[in-house]
Write a protein that holds these residues in place. Structure first.
Motif, short mmCIF file in Angstrom:
data_model
loop_
_atom_site.label_atom_id
_atom_site.label_comp_id
_atom_site.label_asym_id
_atom_site.label_seq_id
_atom_site.Cartn_x
_atom_site.Cartn_y
_atom_site.Cartn_z
N GLY A 124 -61.98 28.99 -33.05
CA GLY A 124 -60.99 27.95 -32.82
C GLY A 124 -61.33 26.66 -33.56
O GLY A 124 -62.49 26.39 -33.83
N LYS A 125 -60.28 25.89 -33.87
CA LYS A 125 -60.44 24.60 -34.54
C LYS A 125 -59.70 23.52 -33.74
O LYS A 125 -58.54 23.71 -33.35
N PHE A 126 -60.38 22.41 -33.51
CA PHE A 126 -59.80 21.28 -32.78
C PHE A 126 -59.90 20.02 -33.64
O PHE A 126 -61.00 19.67 -34.09
N THR A 127 -58.77 19.35 -33.85
CA THR A 127 -58.79 18.07 -34.55
C THR A 127 -59.17 16.97 -33.56
O THR A 127 -58.50 16.78 -32.53
N LEU A 128 -60.23 16.25 -33.86
CA LEU A 128 -60.76 15.24 -32.94
C LEU A 128 -60.32 13.84 -33.39
O LEU A 128 -60.23 13.55 -34.59
N PRO A 129 -60.05 12.95 -32.43
CA PRO A 129 -59.73 11.56 -32.78
C PRO A 129 -60.93 10.88 -33.46
O PRO A 129 -62.09 11.19 -33.15
N ASP A 130 -60.64 9.94 -34.35
CA ASP A 130 -61.71 9.23 -35.07
C ASP A 130 -62.66 8.52 -34.11
O ASP A 130 -63.87 8.51 -34.32
N TRP A 131 -62.09 7.93 -33.04
CA TRP A 131 -62.94 7.16 -32.14
C TRP A 131 -63.90 8.05 -31.35
O TRP A 131 -64.98 7.61 -30.96
N VAL A 132 -63.53 9.32 -31.12
CA VAL A 132 -64.45 10.25 -30.45
C VAL A 132 -65.63 10.56 -31.36
O VAL A 132 -66.79 10.59 -30.92
N ILE A 133 -65.33 10.73 -32.65
CA ILE A 133 -66.40 11.05 -33.60
C ILE A 133 -67.31 9.85 -33.83
O ILE A 133 -68.54 9.98 -33.83
N SER A 134 -66.69 8.68 -34.01
CA SER A 134 -67.50 7.49 -34.31
C SER A 134 -68.42 7.10 -33.15
O SER A 134 -69.50 6.56 -33.37
N ARG A 135 -68.01 7.38 -31.93
CA ARG A 135 -68.86 7.08 -30.77
C ARG A 135 -69.94 8.13 -30.54
O ARG A 135 -70.86 7.92 -29.76
N GLY A 136 -69.79 9.26 -31.20
CA GLY A 136 -70.78 10.32 -30.99
C GLY A 136 -70.72 10.91 -29.60
O GLY A 136 -71.76 11.16 -28.98
N ASP A 137 -69.49 11.15 -29.12
CA ASP A 137 -69.33 11.62 -27.74
C ASP A 137 -69.91 13.03 -27.54
O ASP A 137 -70.12 13.79 -28.49
N THR A 138 -70.12 13.35 -26.27
CA THR A 138 -70.55 14.69 -25.87
C THR A 138 -69.32 15.47 -25.42
O THR A 138 -68.52 14.99 -24.61
N LEU A 139 -69.17 16.67 -25.95
CA LEU A 139 -67.99 17.48 -25.68
C LEU A 139 -68.36 18.75 -24.93
O LEU A 139 -69.47 19.27 -25.07
N ASN A 140 -67.41 19.25 -24.12
CA ASN A 140 -67.56 20.53 -23.44
C ASN A 140 -66.50 21.50 -23.95
O ASN A 140 -65.31 21.16 -23.93
N VAL A 141 -66.92 22.68 -24.37
CA VAL A 141 -65.99 23.74 -24.76
C VAL A 141 -65.88 24.73 -23.60
O VAL A 141 -66.89 25.17 -23.04
N ILE A 142 -64.64 25.07 -23.24
CA ILE A 142 -64.37 26.00 -22.13
C ILE A 142 -63.58 27.18 -22.67
O ILE A 142 -62.59 27.00 -23.40
N SER A 143 -64.02 28.37 -22.32
CA SER A 143 -63.25 29.59 -22.60
C SER A 143 -62.56 29.99 -21.31
O SER A 143 -63.21 30.17 -20.27
N ARG A 144 -61.23 30.16 -21.36
CA ARG A 144 -60.44 30.42 -20.15
C ARG A 144 -59.51 31.61 -20.34
O ARG A 144 -58.69 31.63 -21.26
N TYR A 145 -59.64 32.60 -19.45
CA TYR A 145 -58.65 33.68 -19.34
C TYR A 145 -57.72 33.34 -18.19
O TYR A 145 -58.17 32.95 -17.11
N THR A 146 -56.41 33.52 -18.41
CA THR A 146 -55.44 33.12 -17.41
C THR A 146 -54.20 34.01 -17.48
O THR A 146 -53.92 34.63 -18.52
N SER A 147 -53.48 34.08 -16.38
CA SER A 147 -52.21 34.81 -16.36
C SER A 147 -51.02 33.89 -16.55
O SER A 147 -49.89 34.35 -16.68
N SER A 148 -51.25 32.58 -16.59
CA SER A 148 -50.15 31.61 -16.72
C SER A 148 -49.96 31.23 -18.17
O SER A 148 -50.89 31.23 -18.98
#
Length: 324
Positions: free
Chosen positions: A261-285
């Protein structure tokens, strides 16, 4: 012996006595097994080395045992319970129909049944148990299970049944094997993450039977540094992962558990060096917001490193040339 007129009395009595003896042997056959004997749970390892029995050979009609063993049972990648076993008993005489039944011990209901059309030869069983047709008492079949039973991790019992009824009901002798517990592990691995042109690229796999009734697969990115603010989600199409299936053969979606998967991140998230969480989700909805099972991977630290290197410096034509 003596003669009364032309009648040999002793000879007539002997034939009558012989007839009574043969009749007594027939009455002791396994055709008269009582219901209590039919449900006897006697599982035996086949190890003795005696003369093998063939289908047409004689067998011990007085043996009222109900013998069986579960050689192999597993949930395959098609969501079927695949069983390899044997079941031998004299009570199978006059009960030509052999059925296998998948019974859900958790919900107390039958899930499926299948008739054994092609018995598997088991000369090893015949060497140990001299009972009716033991040499052909083996079977290898697949029983379909419901997605709900797999998702809930129910306990499934396989029942081997010989019966005179073509539908598998009534006048039956059963053998109930020990229950099989469906694997409920939730396994996943994030194999790679990288930041390229403001895009977070992720790849890995996620396999679990808890997703048996959840066909949609989402990847979600949260900004842990900003109160778990969701930055984006994408619906992914899983890719083949035979390596995962070899490690987790009892998880039905393991063979197709890969994702990228590919996610486009906002510039301010990158410049701040934020910590990110990736979640894998199976769902019926459709939107992925209800009836789901998640796997939260370890946080990804973007970091605020300021790194550089001067690879080369030289003078050329009165100019200072630098690269790095």
């Amino acid at each position: 012996m003596y003669k009364r007129g032309k009648l040999w009395v002793a000879a007539t009595l002997f034939v009558l006595a012989l007839g009574i003896q043969i009749g007594g042997t027939t009455d002791a056959s396994a055709d008269t097994v009582t219901p209590a004997q039919q449900v006897t749970m006697q599982q035996t390892n086949v190890a003795a080395q005696t003369a093998p029995q063939t289908e047409n050979s004689s067998y011990n009609k007085a043996d009222q045992g109900n013998y069986a063993a579960l050689d192999s049972v597993q949930l395959n990648q098609q969501g079927q319970l695949e069983v390899s076993d044997w079941h031998a008993t004299n009570a199978a005489v006059n009960r030509p129909n052999h059925w296998l039944i998948a019974y859900d011990e958790t919900t107390r209901q039958e899930l499926n049944r299948i008739q054994v059309q092609t018995p598997v030869a088991r000369p090893d069983v015949a060497r140990v148990h001299n009972v009716y047709d033991a040499a052909n008492s083996g079977f290898h079949e697949q029983l379909n299970l419901t997605p709900a039973a797999i998702t809930n991790g129910d306990s499934i019992t396989v029942v081997s049944r010989y019966t005179a009824d073509s539908a598998g009901n009534g006048d039956a002798v059963d053998y109930w094997f020990a229950p099989f517990k469906i694997d409920t592990r939730n396994e996943a691995y994030l194999e790679g993450t990288k930041l390229t042109d403001n895009q977070l690229v992720v790849g890995g796999w996620h396999a679990t039977n808890l997703a048996a009734d959840k066909p949609q697969h989402y990847l979600i990115v949260l900004d842990t540094s900003d109160h778990n603010r969701e930055l984006g989600r994408i619906n992914v199409t899983n890719s083949a992962r035979p390596d995962v299936a070899r490690v987790f053969p009892g998880i039905i979606n393991a063979a197709h558990s890969g994702f990228t998967g590919k996610f486009t991140l906002p510039d301010w998230v990158i410049s701040r060096g934020d910590t990110l969480n990736v979640i894998s989700r199976y769902t019926s909805s459709a939107d992925g917001n209800s009836d789901y099972v998640d796997y939260w991977f370890a946080p990804v630290q973007l970091g605020q490193q300021n790194v550089a290197n001067l690879d080369n410096v030289h003078v050329q034509n009165n100019q200072l040339v630098v690269s790095g």
